[in-house]
Structure formats: C-alpha cells, structure tokens
Design an enzyme around this catalytic site. Sequence first.
Site, short mmCIF file in Angstrom:
data_model
loop_
_atom_site.label_atom_id
_atom_site.label_comp_id
_atom_site.label_asym_id
_atom_site.label_seq_id
_atom_site.Cartn_x
_atom_site.Cartn_y
_atom_site.Cartn_z
N TYR A 144 5.45 -6.47 10.76
CA TYR A 144 6.45 -5.53 10.30
C TYR A 144 6.49 -4.25 10.96
CZ TYR A 144 9.90 -3.30 7.32
OH TYR A 144 11.04 -2.31 6.66
N ASP A 239 1.89 -0.13 16.83
CA ASP A 239 2.32 0.38 15.36
C ASP A 239 1.09 0.61 14.59
OD1 ASP A 239 3.65 0.93 13.32
OD2 ASP A 239 5.02 -0.80 13.40
N LYS A 267 3.73 7.36 7.40
CA LYS A 267 2.88 6.94 6.48
C LYS A 267 2.10 8.33 6.10
CE LYS A 267 4.44 2.35 5.36
NZ LYS A 267 4.48 1.28 6.16
C1 LIG Z 1 5.94 0.63 6.78
C2 LIG Z 1 5.85 0.44 8.26
C3 LIG Z 1 6.78 0.91 9.09
C4 LIG Z 1 8.37 1.42 8.68
O1 LIG Z 1 7.91 2.63 8.34
P1 LIG Z 1 9.14 3.18 7.09
O2 LIG Z 1 8.65 4.55 6.95
O3 LIG Z 1 9.16 2.37 5.91
O4 LIG Z 1 10.51 2.86 8.01
C5 LIG Z 1 6.94 0.24 10.45
N1 LIG Z 1 5.76 -0.39 10.88
C6 LIG Z 1 4.43 -0.65 10.04
C7 LIG Z 1 3.48 -1.15 10.58
C8 LIG Z 1 4.71 -0.31 8.75
O5 LIG Z 1 3.63 -0.48 7.80
#
Ligand SMILES: *Cc1c(COP(=O)(O)O)cnc(C)c1O
Length: 429
Positions: A144, A239, A267
Amino acid sequence: MKNTRSLNILRQAEILMPGGVNSPVRAFKSVGLSPLIIKKAHESKIYDVDENEYIDYVMSYGPMLLGHGDARVIKAISDTAKNGFGFGATTETEVELAGLVNKYFPSMEMIRLVNSGTEAVMSAIRLARGFTKRDKIIKFEGCYHGHSDSMLVKAGSGALTTSIPSSAGIPVNSSLDTLVAVYNDLETVKDLFLNHKREVAAVIIEPVAANMGVVLPKDGFLEGLMDLCHENDSLIIFDEVITGFRVSHSGAQGLFGLKPDITCLGKIIGGGLPIGAFGGRRDIMEYLSPIGPVYQAGTLSGNPICVAAGIATIKAIEEDDAVSKANEASQYLIKNLKDEIKGFDDKITMNGIASLLTIFFKGRDVNNFRDVMKSDAILFKKFFGIMLNEGIFIAPSQYEAMFLSSKHSKHDIDKTVLAIKKAIKEVLC
Ligand SMILES: *Cc1c(COP(=O)(O)O)cnc(C)c1O
C-alpha cells in the site's frame, strides 16, 4: 461491555459521514462489529466513549512508537502553538527536522516535507517520472502506498502486464502506467522490465511489507530488485512510511544496509500529527520546483506544530532508545506466543520483525499477497471479536500489522498472550 454512548454517536456519524468514518478501516466492516468510538488514549492504553479500556496494538496505525501522550511531545506541541499555527514561510524547525531525517537516512540527501504518506508517494512518483522522463511505475501486489490514483491498482486476471484500478473513480488510463509484480518474486519484475524496456521510471516497494499484514522480504530479494533497477536505469523508491524509525532508527534501509534512490516517510516522523516526507539523491531532488521542472507544493507543508511534534518524537525515540524497547516488547510477545501456537502450524502463521507482527489464519509460509489471500477471514473475524472482548484492540483486518510501542509493558503483554491463547483455542478447536 457497555456501548450505549458509542452506539448513539455511531448513529449520528453514519448520517453525517460515509460509513460513519473518515478512513474506511475504522468502520470495522470486515469484522462485522460496531466500531470503537474513542475518547482518549494514554501510553499503551486506549479508551472508548463508554469508558472501556483496551491495550492498543493499532497505535494510530503506526505513528505512536512512543505510546500515546508522550509528555515531551505534548510540551513541544503546546510551546510551539503559542507562537502561531502556520506562516506560509520557512521556519528554522523545518531545517532541523530535515537534518534529523538526513542523519538517520543519509540516502535522503535532500528532503521535502508534505502532509501525509499518500502525498509523499504521489510526489516521489512524479519526481521519478520527471527525472527519468519515463512514465511506467512497477509496484507490488499487496503493498500500500496511499490512495493516489496511480497507486490504487491491482493485477488484472491473466497476463501480468495488465493492471486495473482497485477503486471506482480511477481512469483506466491512469492505471495502465502502473505495472504490478509479485512480492518476493524477482522473476515477475524481470518479466515486466523485459516487456517494457526503457519505459520504467521507478519501482516502488515497502521494503518490509506491512499493509497486507507483515510480509518479510526474502534474503536477497531487495538486493536483487535494486540490481534490476540499476540495470534498467530505473529508480528504486523505498516506501518507509511504516518502517521508518520503527524497524530500526534508519528504517529498513538501515536494517538491511541498502541505499534507495528515493525514500518516502510519514507516520512516526509526525508523532501522530499529519506529516509526510520524501527525499533522496541530490541530483534527483534538484528536479523539484522551484529549482527544477517537477511541480510540487503545499499550503500547510512543514506546518510548525507537526514539525515540532516530529522533532520531539525523534529526539524522544533517541533518548529512550524506543526502537529497542518496542522490539523487546515484541520479542517477549512472540516468545510467549510461540509455545501457544506450536500445535497449529497448519492453521496459523506468525510473521514479525522488530515491533511489527501479524498473526495470519493460514498455515505455514506467507510470502506474498496471494498467500495472504488464502487466510481464513471467518476465523480472523471471530478472533478479533474475542480479543476486543478481552480488552485487546488489534486492527479490525487481517491485512494490518500489530504495532507495539515502547510503552507496552510485560504486564500488557502477559494479558495479551492469555487473550490470544483463549481466542485461538475458541476459534480453532
Ligand atoms: C500509511 C501508509 C501510506 C499512506 O500514508 P497516509 O498518511 O495514510 O496517506 C503510504 N505508504 C505506506 C507504506 C503506509 O503504511
């Protein structure tokens, strides 16, 4: 468990907000229960509006490595707020946060702050396309990367080369430039590179996947992937929105000793406030406006309160060695669980690394999204309900991780192990 107040609020929420929520997983749809309506949280505990207490393994889906309500972060937020909430001009603290990120992520030679992980990824992808002058992106099934159009794509049935939007409202055309490979399977990546010679701008990956439940990269997989990118003059984007400052201070790249071209963070670097960041090689980052041709902007980017929360969080993580503390909590949980699930090898797989953990209701190995999809949703649903009743809040989905914090105590974990033991017995026997 009392829930009158929660149900009242939920009724109003469902009238005013689609599904009663501002992010879908919160609606508890896949577990068929009514969602928690939260009042407050402290350290490892979270409380709903009916005063029920839970040990929290959701931790705002990752940001709260320090547990909830760290006093140093609260102080930073309130001290900063006294001087204004935002200026639309650069502050000294933005430079300080960029410096802290660069200290732990030396591959991020230059950094831009944004407001969410979604934005970080969306901007990183535009940058990769601008820099390489190519359009295609390779992503992995089950990873994701936020909800931007080009990332909400799944493999079509049949040929690996077709991909389709995984949400309504996404133009088919925008999904055609995103190619989908299988996690831990380099052959699928090789095939995509072969079929799209000199068309691939970048490969994006969660170096430890944590959004299909926790799935670890096999030995050599990430290294092999980076080699393929280099051979094809494509960029590699890590990511690390979840893994940054969690699987090690320096994320998965620090843990595995790898140097991606671009990294996305989010995060933890906001300590619970909205933030995101992307950064990477200087020659790539210099393609960003105002010094380069790739446009990217944000009214609230580098917001002083979010930045202050981020700086205070990173410093507190250093001060407490919170990464190790959360890891120890996790190791203690895993050690105690191992004995409990010994006899269930064919029904349960536990994937964990550092302070991330998923219990899959599927026997033996879970190495990619296809394995994940074989887990038993009905068993998970029952498991979740029992855990909640026992006062343990895990994410209401088989496809999420349990997040541990430096504030999860032995006592919390002993209670959790008892609950898991009970839940597994009831679900499987
Ligand atoms: C949570 C997450 C996102 C998206 O971040 P948001 O702040 O919810 O837009 C993107 N990549 C990874 C791996 C994530 O866990």
